[in-house]
Design a protein around this motif. Sequence first.
Motif, PDB file in Angstrom:
ATOM      1  N   SER A   1       0.770  -1.371  -0.055  1.00  0.00           N
ATOM      2  CA  SER A   1       0.047  -0.111  -0.175  1.00  0.00           C
ATOM      3  C   SER A   1       0.980   1.189   0.023  1.00  0.00           C
ATOM      4  N   GLN A   2       1.831   1.037   0.763  1.00  0.00           N
ATOM      5  CA  GLN A   2       2.639   2.388   1.080  1.00  0.00           C
ATOM      6  C   GLN A   2       3.263   2.723  -0.217  1.00  0.00           C
ATOM      7  N   ILE A   3       3.946   1.675  -0.794  1.00  0.00           N
ATOM      8  CA  ILE A   3       4.656   1.784  -2.076  1.00  0.00           C
ATOM      9  C   ILE A   3       3.983   2.451  -3.258  1.00  0.00           C
ATOM     10  N   ARG A   4       2.579   1.929  -3.403  1.00  0.00           N
ATOM     11  CA  ARG A   4       1.687   2.383  -4.296  1.00  0.00           C
ATOM     12  C   ARG A   4       1.233   3.812  -4.159  1.00  0.00           C
ATOM     13  N   GLN A   5       0.996   4.103  -2.849  1.00  0.00           N
ATOM     14  CA  GLN A   5       0.694   5.455  -2.484  1.00  0.00           C
ATOM     15  C   GLN A   5       1.674   6.286  -2.774  1.00  0.00           C
ATOM     16  N   ASP A   6       2.961   5.888  -2.418  1.00  0.00           N
ATOM     17  CA  ASP A   6       4.384   7.086  -2.670  1.00  0.00           C
ATOM     18  C   ASP A   6       4.207   7.324  -4.024  1.00  0.00           C
ATOM     19  N   LEU A   7       4.106   6.215  -4.961  1.00  0.00           N
ATOM     20  CA  LEU A   7       4.235   6.345  -6.115  1.00  0.00           C
ATOM     21  C   LEU A   7       3.465   7.268  -6.871  1.00  0.00           C
ATOM     22  N   ASN A   8       1.985   6.926  -6.345  1.00  0.00           N
ATOM     23  CA  ASN A   8       0.765   7.683  -7.153  1.00  0.00           C
ATOM     24  C   ASN A   8       1.083   9.330  -6.637  1.00  0.00           C
ATOM     25  N   CYS A   9       1.942   9.601  -6.006  1.00  0.00           N
ATOM     26  CA  CYS A   9       2.190  11.107  -5.674  1.00  0.00           C
ATOM     27  C   CYS A   9       2.487  11.805  -6.936  1.00  0.00           C
ATOM     28  N   PHE A  10       3.346  10.897  -7.911  1.00  0.00           N
ATOM     29  CA  PHE A  10       4.018  11.453  -8.927  1.00  0.00           C
ATOM     30  C   PHE A  10       3.183  11.236 -10.213  1.00  0.00           C
ATOM     31  N   GLY A  11       2.436   9.904 -10.215  1.00  0.00           N
ATOM     32  CA  GLY A  11       2.115   9.430 -11.506  1.00  0.00           C
ATOM     33  C   GLY A  11       1.607   7.933 -11.437  1.00  0.00           C
ATOM     34  N   GLY A  12       0.897   7.751 -12.278  1.00  0.00           N
ATOM     35  CA  GLY A  12       0.879   5.880 -12.405  1.00  0.00           C
ATOM     36  C   GLY A  12       1.699   5.258 -13.333  1.00  0.00           C
ATOM     37  N   PHE A  13       3.014   4.738 -12.658  1.00  0.00           N
ATOM     38  CA  PHE A  13       3.961   4.246 -13.378  1.00  0.00           C
ATOM     39  C   PHE A  13       3.880   2.644 -13.296  1.00  0.00           C
ATOM     40  N   GLY A  14       2.696   2.113 -12.707  1.00  0.00           N
ATOM     41  CA  GLY A  14       2.441   0.709 -13.263  1.00  0.00           C
ATOM     42  C   GLY A  14       1.553   0.335 -14.353  1.00  0.00           C
ATOM     43  N   GLN A  15       1.127  -0.839 -14.284  1.00  0.00           N
ATOM     44  CA  GLN A  15       0.237  -1.352 -15.022  1.00  0.00           C
ATOM     45  C   GLN A  15      -0.506  -2.735 -14.218  1.00  0.00           C
ATOM     46  N   GLN A  16      -1.980  -2.552 -14.405  1.00  0.00           N
ATOM     47  CA  GLN A  16      -2.694  -3.362 -13.566  1.00  0.00           C
ATOM     48  C   GLN A  16      -2.580  -4.730 -13.922  1.00  0.00           C
ATOM     49  N   GLY A  17      -2.575  -5.452 -13.135  1.00  0.00           N
ATOM     50  CA  GLY A  17      -2.464  -7.077 -13.479  1.00  0.00           C
ATOM     51  C   GLY A  17      -0.963  -7.417 -13.836  1.00  0.00           C
ATOM     52  N   TYR A  18      -0.144  -6.753 -13.975  1.00  0.00           N
ATOM     53  CA  TYR A  18       1.135  -6.632 -14.510  1.00  0.00           C
ATOM     54  C   TYR A  18       2.116  -6.439 -13.251  1.00  0.00           C
ATOM     55  N   GLY A  19       1.962  -5.115 -12.812  1.00  0.00           N
ATOM     56  CA  GLY A  19       3.164  -4.506 -11.851  1.00  0.00           C
ATOM     57  C   GLY A  19       3.852  -3.261 -12.352  1.00  0.00           C
ATOM     58  N   TYR A  20       5.223  -3.000 -11.834  1.00  0.00           N
ATOM     59  CA  TYR A  20       6.011  -2.356 -12.571  1.00  0.00           C
ATOM     60  C   TYR A  20       7.151  -2.646 -13.400  1.00  0.00           C
ATOM     61  N   ASN A  21       7.373  -1.869 -14.401  1.00  0.00           N
ATOM     62  CA  ASN A  21       8.809  -2.201 -15.297  1.00  0.00           C
ATOM     63  C   ASN A  21       9.872  -1.743 -14.484  1.00  0.00           C
ATOM     64  N   THR A  22      11.008  -2.609 -13.995  1.00  0.00           N
ATOM     65  CA  THR A  22      11.910  -2.228 -13.201  1.00  0.00           C
ATOM     66  C   THR A  22      12.620  -0.865 -13.554  1.00  0.00           C
ATOM     67  N   ASP A  23      13.184  -1.063 -14.980  1.00  0.00           N
ATOM     68  CA  ASP A  23      13.789   0.034 -15.418  1.00  0.00           C
ATOM     69  C   ASP A  23      13.257   1.249 -15.462  1.00  0.00           C
ATOM     70  N   ILE A  24      11.892   1.234 -16.151  1.00  0.00           N
ATOM     71  CA  ILE A  24      11.204   2.614 -16.457  1.00  0.00           C
ATOM     72  C   ILE A  24      10.785   3.040 -15.034  1.00  0.00           C
ATOM     73  N   LEU A  25      10.365   2.448 -13.903  1.00  0.00           N
ATOM     74  CA  LEU A  25      10.094   2.847 -12.587  1.00  0.00           C
ATOM     75  C   LEU A  25      11.328   3.502 -12.055  1.00  0.00           C
ATOM     76  N   ARG A  26      12.528   2.765 -11.977  1.00  0.00           N
ATOM     77  CA  ARG A  26      13.887   3.350 -11.815  1.00  0.00           C
ATOM     78  C   ARG A  26      13.932   4.908 -12.344  1.00  0.00           C
ATOM     79  N   GLU A  27      13.736   4.696 -13.586  1.00  0.00           N
ATOM     80  CA  GLU A  27      14.087   5.951 -14.435  1.00  0.00           C
ATOM     81  C   GLU A  27      13.206   7.133 -13.941  1.00  0.00           C
ATOM     82  N   GLU A  28      12.120   6.967 -13.745  1.00  0.00           N
ATOM     83  CA  GLU A  28      11.009   7.675 -13.319  1.00  0.00           C
ATOM     84  C   GLU A  28      11.523   8.328 -11.995  1.00  0.00           C
ATOM     85  N   ILE A  29      11.761   7.499 -11.194  1.00  0.00           N
ATOM     86  CA  ILE A  29      12.022   8.029  -9.630  1.00  0.00           C
ATOM     87  C   ILE A  29      13.180   8.726 -10.202  1.00  0.00           C
ATOM     88  N   GLY A  30      14.267   8.471 -10.870  1.00  0.00           N
ATOM     89  CA  GLY A  30      15.703   9.346 -11.175  1.00  0.00           C
ATOM     90  C   GLY A  30      15.072  10.685 -11.481  1.00  0.00           C
TER      91      GLY A  30
END
Lengths: 211, 211
Positions: free
Chosen positions: B46-75
């Motif tokens: 929950s916390q991770i999803r809340q944190d990320l959604n402060c900045f945008g929806g970086f995931g995909q339902q049913g799949y999760g997050y793409n590691t590289d893309i999420l990392r770059e977005e946080i960068g």
Amino acid sequence: MQIKGISAYVIKRLPRYYRFLGDLSAAGIKRISSGELAKRMGLTASQIRQDLNCFGGFGQQGYGYNTDILREEIGNILGINNTKKIIVIGMGNLGKAITQHVNFNDKGFSLIGLFDEKESLVGNIVRNIPIRNTNQLDEFCKENHPDAAVLCIPKEAVYPIAEHLIRLGVKGFLNFSHYDLALNFEGIAVENIHFGDDLMKLSYKIKNLDK
Amino acid sequence: MQIKGISAYVIKRLPRYYRFLGDLSAAGIKRISSGELAKRMGLTASQIRQDLNCFGGFGQQGYGYNTDILREEIGNILGINNTKKIIVIGMGNLGKAITQHVNFNDKGFSLIGLFDEKESLVGNIVRNIPIRNTNQLDEFCKENHPDAAVLCIPKEAVYPIAEHLIRLGVKGFLNFSHYDLALNFEGIAVENIHFGDDLMKLSYKIKNLDK
DNA sequence: TAGATTGTTAATCGATTAACAATC
DNA sequence: TAGATTGTTAATCGATTAACAATC
């Protein structure tokens, strides 16, 4: 007077209180109200009184707090009077600088040993302490019983050494590596210092300065 | 996609996400769910999803997050791609070690200058950068426009230098001194690193380990 | 489609702030 | 005594956790 279940937020503020009270003491200020201290520290008076009252009533109504006594009480809460033995593992740039720069004595620790696996460093004296070879850790710990260790070694090297140290009775770590000790060992005390994380936070803050 | 009013607690976790995602990437893991990441980091999904959604929806339902893309977005959120110029003031043990030990480039900064007031250090080269005399700060800043400074100087020396640097356009500080910059200057970004406070917290934690 | 997992809203929990009676 | 300031309770605010509809 030590009560369990103090929030991490309170604990985090204690060293800062301790420092500010030390400055006040040094400035000859014998008495301070929560309001005045709050103003100086950028907090609220309420928060200070709440924080302190987690541990006991150190003030006096109508008067405030005695600077020296409050400082000492916070020192006691932090356990600074009870000196713990500490060693440094990894005497590269960082380990050496920490050894030279930090005053362990004022913070509840006595520095008793330095270790590195690099033979070229072994024998060097830093702050009157000789650097020992890491392979002598076992013998050293059995003889001297360190309570804590500063880890200035790369991530990869941490697990075996930490595991070893914990078996030898070390129960606290000041961890400069990116290995997550707290996640992998139970029942030990860990403080992490990650310069990189702080730099990235600084980057974020600069980026968002005028928003 | 940058929204104002993100809590300090969220910001503090971002660099840690960034590191863990980097490790996952390096381990060849292309995809991660909030649940799995939470388990690895010792957080809740929950916390991770809340944190990320402060900045945008970086995931995909049913799949999760793409590691590289999420990392770059946080960068990007941290502003690591936008390189800022940084200098180090005070090249004693600590300043020297920080200069040698920290990889500024990975964290959004480019190290462009080193300064010390001690004539005996001036001219020494650390990491291919010559140590300059602090009295050349003015000239240097007017020419090179550093954005940030690492302060490895004693408390007493901070106010005049910080005041000077701020006037010369420096807007971020990695502060190792016990001078409270954030309290005394407005509109600047500050990250404090106080080893002593961390040691005292470690002392407290060791003292209260088995309670 | 069915299963998985997100994004997001609602509920809970805890930290901070405000208020005030106690009392020095 | 009157004024000041604590210790502590109550109110508010915000962070974390839980739940679930949306959707890939």
